[in-house]
Design an enzyme around this catalytic site. Structure first.
Site, PDB file in Angstrom:
ATOM      1  N   GLU A 154      -6.682  -7.837  -0.697  1.00  0.00           N
ATOM      2  CA  GLU A 154      -7.259  -7.701   0.645  1.00  0.00           C
ATOM      3  C   GLU A 154      -8.729  -7.314   0.536  1.00  0.00           C
ATOM      4  O   GLU A 154      -9.053  -6.160   0.263  1.00  0.00           O
ATOM      5  CB  GLU A 154      -6.523  -6.645   1.486  1.00  0.00           C
ATOM      6  CG  GLU A 154      -5.120  -7.027   1.915  1.00  0.00           C
ATOM      7  CD  GLU A 154      -4.506  -5.996   2.859  1.00  0.00           C
ATOM      8  OE1 GLU A 154      -5.255  -5.184   3.452  1.00  0.00           O
ATOM      9  OE2 GLU A 154      -3.268  -5.982   2.994  1.00  0.00           O
ATOM     10  N   GLU A 156       0.816  -1.218   0.000  1.00  0.00           N
ATOM     11  CA  GLU A 156       0.000   0.000   0.000  1.00  0.00           C
ATOM     12  C   GLU A 156       0.852   1.271   0.000  1.00  0.00           C
ATOM     13  O   GLU A 156       0.457   2.297   0.550  1.00  0.00           O
ATOM     14  CB  GLU A 156      -0.970  -0.001   1.190  1.00  0.00           C
ATOM     15  CG  GLU A 156      -1.969  -1.149   1.139  1.00  0.00           C
ATOM     16  CD  GLU A 156      -3.002  -1.106   2.260  1.00  0.00           C
ATOM     17  OE1 GLU A 156      -2.785  -0.369   3.243  1.00  0.00           O
ATOM     18  OE2 GLU A 156      -4.018  -1.794   2.145  1.00  0.00           O
TER      19      GLU A 156
END
Length: 724
Positions: free
Chosen positions: A126, A57
């Site tokens: 995710e 991320e």
């Protein structure tokens, strides 16, 4: 998060084009890859690993790092590829992922995500099945129907791979939680909960969604989907290649149910749902219609199981004589304490060797100082967090805490000073370290000032005074948490102090019988850490209360989900129950040690076990048939329509009784169902006949089975059963 020692390497800057950092990152990555290769675990070696990830991320924060951040990402990609794993590498949330790496999506929904190159597969690394809990926050949860909707929408719109974060909840044992202020429980409302039990109906409904998508697999891997509008907020995506055909019909309206026409046939679509048609004709599953059973669980309070004098087990509140105690001294007691002018940041001082850092100084009072009002003054302490306690001349004078949204503390507390020397001791405590965001390793913690005494006529700034620092507690150095190490510090009296800050407690208990998961209810305690047989079960903090507002009695699954949409336990402790794995326990006698920071009464804590009270299901005449009644998209068993299925959660159990059964228009939830205006008189007898005495049962949801108590109305069957 990174290990603390990394932070202290000279010249290092995390996650940017920095040679010391890149050296360590490459060393670590090479070690992991070599370990996997050595065990033959990559798919290219015949093993199970099909993907590897580098970074995480970074794209959410890379703007803060500028050009060196872009250079770093290119370096990381090249470094990873050069390790030659034989399987693809991915980067999450990184739109400019360098080829040949694949950029992927993380989030509550990823159906609208598009890879940066059309040649890359659409990967969802995710899928957030719930959300984490923070001390001081309400408990978040994600409705099953919405999670199933998100999964189906992803594959409807060309998804290739989807992975849950989390599929199995867990526990932040010891001091391993991050945040700061992330709770010890990391249950996450996951399909398998913190205790290792399946969470129903979430686990069962997702299992059915997976089976339905698997039935579509031949068509999904043969072609890309074609889009078809079915009206306002309704759409179909069709995978058709030769004789293969699979379709997903979606109603993305968050309020209104719809009836749509697809291939000349009418289909009912509840709001915010997807119907899956593996043969482009028959609906095998709708994400808003749950066929899976629900489990009603409870934490059974066992009191505190202690050992009687004859060695037998006694389940009772712990008698006062069964606790030993040790007092943690206020202020500096260690020989390795250090004195320096000014206030020092905590993490750079402690290197996270302990949650605790003492700051100690002293002043001489004549009695006529401008910061005094008689013998009174106000002490102002500013801290980066996370928890602060003030002691003046050895006596508690005040405390404050930060929160998950802001760890900063600004405390003003009245203090009483005496003529002559006055000692000021400040205890700063961390509650997990910052582990996300740009430059998160530089956020810091502890008392950085100013620290001032103020009165009606003036101020004394102590920020630049000489301060003595002690890392950690004396009890930590003495290993009071380890019951195998004897210590003269422990006092065993007929009574023990309660509600005093900085107190250690120790006792023995017997292992709760059975195999149900075990937790401790910390009602009566303030904040601290607990150890069972020398192993830390984590920080406890039952006095940190969630806000009074922000929760809903029943969360509507329709419409976009966010971490604050569905919350429960407002106005209650964020976490009262703390998991004790049975692997931590031993037969017979066990040791428990508590360090209580704020003050509490250990006689009020109790052991609990998590047990399933009931299994329930609620299936309507409009539900699709049970997914297992389908063999393949082209072939099906003889089916009688929708059916309600129940199964006991443990091997060896059978359904012992039917607590409730209703066919008609029942309402409520598992454990609190009620009959509607329309109700068949035969429901209980039919359910008892089908289910009592067996481990699982199936009851057709049909008026043929129960009679028709109200013609022209869509009816449902609800059953609640007990297993033993």
């Amino acid at each position: 998060g990174f290990p603390l020692w990394l932070h202290f390497i000279p010249g290092i800057k995390f996650r940017t084009d920095n040679e010391p950092f890149k050296t360590e990152m490459q060393r670590f990555t090479e070690k992991v890859v070599a370990t996997m290769k050595g065990a033959g675990l990559y798919a290219s070696q015949g093993g199970p690993i099909i993907l590897s990830q580098i970074e995480n991320e970074y794209g959410n924060i890379d703007a803060s790092y500028g050009a060196p951040g872009k250079s770093y990402i290119r370096w990381a990609a090249g470094m990873a590829v050069a390790l030659d794993t034989g399987v693809p590498w991915v980067m999450c949330q990184q739109a400019d992922t360098p080829a040949p790496l694949i950029n992927t999506c993380n989030g509550f929904y990823c159906d609208q995500f598009t890879p940066s190159l059309s040649s890359r597969p659409k990967l969802w690394t995710e899928n957030w099945s719930g959300w984490f809990l923070s001390f001081g926050g309400a408990v978040p949860y994600r409705p099953t129907e919405d999670l199933a909707f998100a999964v189906a929408r992803f594959y409807q719109r060309g998804g290739t791979l989807q992975n849950y974060y989390m599929y199995h909840g867990g526990t932040n044992f010891g001091r391993s939680s991050g945040g700061p202020f992330i709770s010890t429980s990391y249950d996450y409302d996951a399909p398998i909960d913190e205790y290792g039990l399946v969470r129903q109906p979430k686990w069962g409904h997702l299992r059915d969604v997976h089976k339905a998508i698997k039935m579509c697999e031949p068509a999904l891997i043969a072609t890309d989907p074609s889009y078809m509008s079915l009206g306002q907020n309704a759409e179909a995506h069709v995978y058709k290649a030769g004789s293969l055909c699979a379709a997903f019909l979606a109603n993305i309206d968050n309020q209104s149910d719809k009836t749509v026409t697809f291939n000349g046939k009418a289909y009912k679509l509840p709001a915010w749902s997807v119907s899956i048609l593996p043969d482009c004709k028959n609906v095998v599953l709708n994400t808003a219609q749950i066929n899976s059973q629900v489990a009603s669980t409870q934490m059974r309070n066992l009191g505190f199981s202690t050992q009687a004098s004859d060695g037998s087990s006694v389940e009772a509140e712990l008698a006062s004589s069964t606790w030993s105690y040790a007092v943690e001294p206020v202020g500096i007691t260690k020989e390795n304490a250090m004195t320096k002018p000014g206030l020092m940041e905590q993490i750079n001082t402690t290197a996270d060797a302990s949650d605790f850092l003492w700051y100690s100084t002293s002043i001489i009072v004549a009695g006529d100082e401008p910061y005094l009002n008689g013998s009174q003054s106000n002490l102002l302490v500013n801290s980066l967090g996370h928890v602060l306690q003030v002691f003046v001349n050895g006596k508690f004078a005040g405390s404050s805490k930060g929160s998950a949204t802001s760890s900063l503390i600004s405390l003003t507390t009245p203090v009483t000073l005496v003529p002559g020397k006055n000692k000021i001791d400040l205890l700063s405590a961390t509650v997990g370290l910052t582990n996300y965001g740009a430059f998160f390793d530089l956020v810091g913690a502890g008392i950085t000032g100013p620290v001032k005494l103020t009165g009606p006529k003036g101020t004394l700034d102590l920020s630049s005074a000489d301060w003595t620092y002690q890392i950690g507690l004396r009890g930590e150095d003495l290993h009071l948490y380890n019951p195998s190490e004897a210590s003269p510090e422990w006092v065993s009296d007929n009574s023990y102090p309660t509600n005093n800050p900085l107190t250690w407690y120790k006792s023995k208990f017997t292992t709760p019988a059975g195999d149900d998961p075990v937790a401790i209810d910390f009602t009566g305690m303030g904040k601290g850490e607990a150890w069972v047989n020398g192993q830390s079960i984590g920080r406890y903090w039952p006095t940190n209360i969630a806000p009074q507002s922000g929760c809903v009695n029943s969360c509507n699954y329709r419409g976009p989900y966010s971490a604050s949409k569905c919350q429960k336990k407002c106005g209650q402790p964020s976490q009262i129950l703390y998991h004790v794995p049975r692997s931590f326990l031993q037969p017979g006698s066990n040791d428990i040690v508590l360090f209580e920071q704020f003050g509490g009464d250990p006689s009020k804590i109790s052991f609990t076990t998590k047990q399933t009270e009931s299994v329930c299901a609620h299936v309507s005449e409009d539900h699709p048939d049970q997914i297992d009644s389908w063999i393949s998209p082209q072939q099906k068993l003889q089916r009688s329509g929708p059916a309600l299925r129940l199964e006991c959660p443990k091997e060896g159990q059978v359904i012992s009784s039917i607590k409730f059964a209703s066919f008609g228009t029942p309402s409520g939830t598992c454990g609190s169902y009620s009959h509607g205006e329309c109700s068949s008189s035969q429901a209980l007898a039919v359910a008892q006949e089908a289910c009592v005495g067996v481990s699982s049962c199936s009851v057709p949801v049909s008026a043929k089975n129960f009679g028709d108590p109200c013609r022209g109305v869509t009816k449902s069957l609800v059953v609640e059963a007990a297993c033993s």
